[in-house]
Write a protein that holds these residues in place. Sequence first.
Motif, mmCIF file in Angstrom:
data_model
loop_
_atom_site.group_PDB
_atom_site.id
_atom_site.type_symbol
_atom_site.label_atom_id
_atom_site.label_comp_id
_atom_site.label_asym_id
_atom_site.label_seq_id
_atom_site.Cartn_x
_atom_site.Cartn_y
_atom_site.Cartn_z
ATOM 1 N N VAL A 392 0.785 -1.184 0.189
ATOM 2 C CA VAL A 392 -0.086 0.126 -0.078
ATOM 3 C C VAL A 392 0.883 1.176 -0.026
ATOM 4 N N LEU A 393 1.835 1.235 0.918
ATOM 5 C CA LEU A 393 2.427 2.532 0.971
ATOM 6 C C LEU A 393 3.569 2.666 -0.227
ATOM 7 N N GLY A 394 4.101 1.555 -0.665
ATOM 8 C CA GLY A 394 4.690 1.620 -1.890
ATOM 9 C C GLY A 394 4.280 1.989 -3.033
ATOM 10 N N PHE A 395 2.907 1.587 -3.374
ATOM 11 C CA PHE A 395 2.100 2.120 -4.286
ATOM 12 C C PHE A 395 1.569 3.735 -4.146
ATOM 13 N N THR A 396 1.549 3.823 -3.091
ATOM 14 C CA THR A 396 1.098 5.285 -2.774
ATOM 15 C C THR A 396 2.142 6.279 -3.187
ATOM 16 N N VAL A 397 3.522 5.832 -2.794
ATOM 17 C CA VAL A 397 4.533 6.663 -2.987
ATOM 18 C C VAL A 397 4.855 6.783 -4.712
ATOM 19 N N LYS A 398 4.534 5.661 -5.363
ATOM 20 C CA LYS A 398 5.163 5.564 -6.625
ATOM 21 C C LYS A 398 3.976 6.159 -7.474
ATOM 22 N N SER A 399 2.483 5.948 -7.514
ATOM 23 C CA SER A 399 1.679 6.453 -8.112
ATOM 24 C C SER A 399 0.878 7.833 -7.602
ATOM 25 N N PHE A 400 1.301 8.092 -6.423
ATOM 26 C CA PHE A 400 0.556 9.379 -5.578
ATOM 27 C C PHE A 400 1.440 10.268 -5.118
ATOM 28 N N ASN A 401 2.831 10.076 -5.665
ATOM 29 C CA ASN A 401 3.991 11.055 -5.087
ATOM 30 C C ASN A 401 3.975 11.226 -3.743
ATOM 31 N N SER A 402 3.572 10.073 -3.114
ATOM 32 C CA SER A 402 3.622 9.826 -1.532
ATOM 33 C C SER A 402 2.485 10.702 -0.858
ATOM 34 N N ILE A 403 1.620 11.358 -1.544
ATOM 35 C CA ILE A 403 0.445 12.148 -0.930
ATOM 36 C C ILE A 403 -0.811 11.247 -0.922
ATOM 37 N N VAL A 404 -1.480 11.081 0.196
ATOM 38 C CA VAL A 404 -2.747 10.668 0.633
ATOM 39 C C VAL A 404 -3.592 11.388 -0.296
ATOM 40 N N PRO A 405 -4.546 10.561 -1.202
ATOM 41 C CA PRO A 405 -5.643 11.083 -1.885
ATOM 42 C C PRO A 405 -6.790 11.361 -1.069
ATOM 43 N N GLY A 406 -7.622 12.257 -1.396
ATOM 44 C CA GLY A 406 -9.207 12.220 -0.940
ATOM 45 C C GLY A 406 -9.908 11.517 -1.428
ATOM 46 N N PRO A 407 -10.883 10.615 -0.849
ATOM 47 C CA PRO A 407 -11.770 9.709 -0.953
ATOM 48 C C PRO A 407 -12.783 10.061 -1.905
ATOM 49 N N ASP A 408 -13.075 9.329 -2.757
ATOM 50 C CA ASP A 408 -14.390 9.277 -3.776
ATOM 51 C C ASP A 408 -15.583 8.816 -2.895
ATOM 52 N N GLU A 409 -16.811 9.016 -3.429
ATOM 53 C CA GLU A 409 -17.971 8.466 -2.666
ATOM 54 C C GLU A 409 -17.675 6.928 -2.472
ATOM 55 N N LYS A 520 -5.657 12.450 6.499
ATOM 56 C CA LYS A 520 -6.515 13.313 5.533
ATOM 57 C C LYS A 520 -5.686 13.535 4.249
ATOM 58 N N GLU A 521 -6.619 13.850 3.360
ATOM 59 C CA GLU A 521 -6.152 14.266 1.937
ATOM 60 C C GLU A 521 -4.903 15.264 2.183
ATOM 61 N N GLY A 522 -3.721 14.920 1.275
ATOM 62 C CA GLY A 522 -2.893 15.861 1.519
ATOM 63 C C GLY A 522 -1.559 15.329 2.496
ATOM 64 N N HIS A 523 -1.765 14.459 3.036
ATOM 65 C CA HIS A 523 -0.946 13.952 3.977
ATOM 66 C C HIS A 523 0.272 13.300 3.372
ATOM 67 N N LYS A 524 1.318 13.670 3.764
ATOM 68 C CA LYS A 524 2.648 13.073 2.807
ATOM 69 C C LYS A 524 3.371 11.883 3.616
#
Length: 551
Positions: A392-409, A520-524
Amino acid sequence: MNSKAIITSALPYANGEIHIGHVASTYLPADVTTRFLKQKGVEAYYICASDDFGTPILVQSEKEGKTPEEYVQYWNKRDFEDFEAFNIKFDFFYKTSSSENRQFVQDVFKKLERAGHIYENEIIQLYCNTDKKFLPDRYVVGTCPYCKADDQYSDLCEKCGRVPEEIENPHCSICGQTPVKKKTMHYFFKLKNFSDKISQYLEDNKNLQKDVKKYVQNWIKEGLTDWDITRDISWGIPIPTDGPSEKVFYGWFDNHLAYISSTIKFLNDNDIDGKKFWNESDIYHFIGKDIVYHHYLFLPAMRLGIGEEYKLPDYIPTRGHLTLQSKKISKSRNWYIGLKDFLAIFPADYLRFYLISINPYSQDDLNFNWDEFATKINSELIGNLGNLVNRVLGFTVKSFNSIVPGPDEFDDMDKESEKMINELVSHLDTLMTENHLDRSLKKILQFSAHFNQYFQHKEPWKNGPGTNSCIFLSVNAIRSLAIAIYPFLPESSQKIWSQLGLEGNVSAQMFDEISSITLKEGHKLGSVSPLFEKVEESVIEEQKSKLGASS
């Protein structure tokens, strides 16, 4: 749950290294429980001490040509260092030979004597003409009169757990000769006078394990015998009378009093009224099943005998023995694993994980098996928990530039996963409070397995609808895991905390925070790397080959 707690473990004898059998039943469960209580906001202190007196230490120090003081000083320091390396976090580790404990034990004796619970009696004691000494306890081996097990010490049958009134077929453990009998004066504690009060204590205390309580109650029904509390040896706490100089307290009279004296010293030194704190706290004494007799009978009787000046234990968590590859652990046969040796090869969290996972809250014996150890670490710790965190964390680093996205519905699967996070704390709270540490760890692994499946099913690498919700919830689930595993795996917990990009120490997080969704959204995130390394078969085979080999 009380807002204050004092936790102790059976004191380690200062006569040899700590091995994995020692930590399994007492020190590790006590450490996990203390960490949990502190997470719950309880003012909890884990107190322990080396057990410095008694015949075994005198025997061994004589063999090594050292004074008993030199001998126990070495093992007190070495044992504490080994415990620390295993992340057993005592708030205070002291010794039964301390001036505070000597004074406290003598004071308790005087109070018991004044209250009429002590008397002097001439007894027939075994005496070795070859070694020119009386032979108490570990100086005598023979046959248990109750279960007929051979090669048992005169002060405790390790097979049935009872204290023999008189050992059968005795012989001197030093020279092997049959001893003769001689008269000597000893002090006795009127244990049988406390049968009714101990029975009442056992009946009233609903926190004690029912099966343990039942057979202690049977012992009481069969009739207790008064307890010989003195020994004719030079090493121990002197009896505070004008009697012979070479007469000291039996080790089991003084060692559990060190629970109290060590706690009082620690608290008083930290500007807390020690006695008041003791009596306002939940008291936990973690033990192995071989010393039930001492902790369920001697210990409460002595506290009752001084008018419950110090409260009796609320909990006496009792667990079984650890065998190794299905055989009894034996240092003399080199069939044991020293804690220090183990930690030179594997991380402390590997052993903590394995021992907790196989150790139920019962007197059932547990078995350390090298192949099972490797399987559990590789498939459960690494394949489940480690895999989720890294994935999970590796994917977030690679695909989201280490930034937690805001959730969809949230869809139904997201809602189910959110519910898993929300409910985790209540599931764990109940299990941990009831001391079912193995079940609590299993619940954590089930939680981790759920999120592995959730992540796999959501396929965020395809970047389809719901990807943001998957990452958002999965990263928050990992935060929940970091707090939840802290009592069990403190080092790994802190690594996860840091990889999440969270500051400070995870130990500062309150237990109830487990079910909070706070990232939350934007957490690095921080720097992400694999938590664990696979246990290789070649290393396991090497360890197995060492067992039983002559050193």
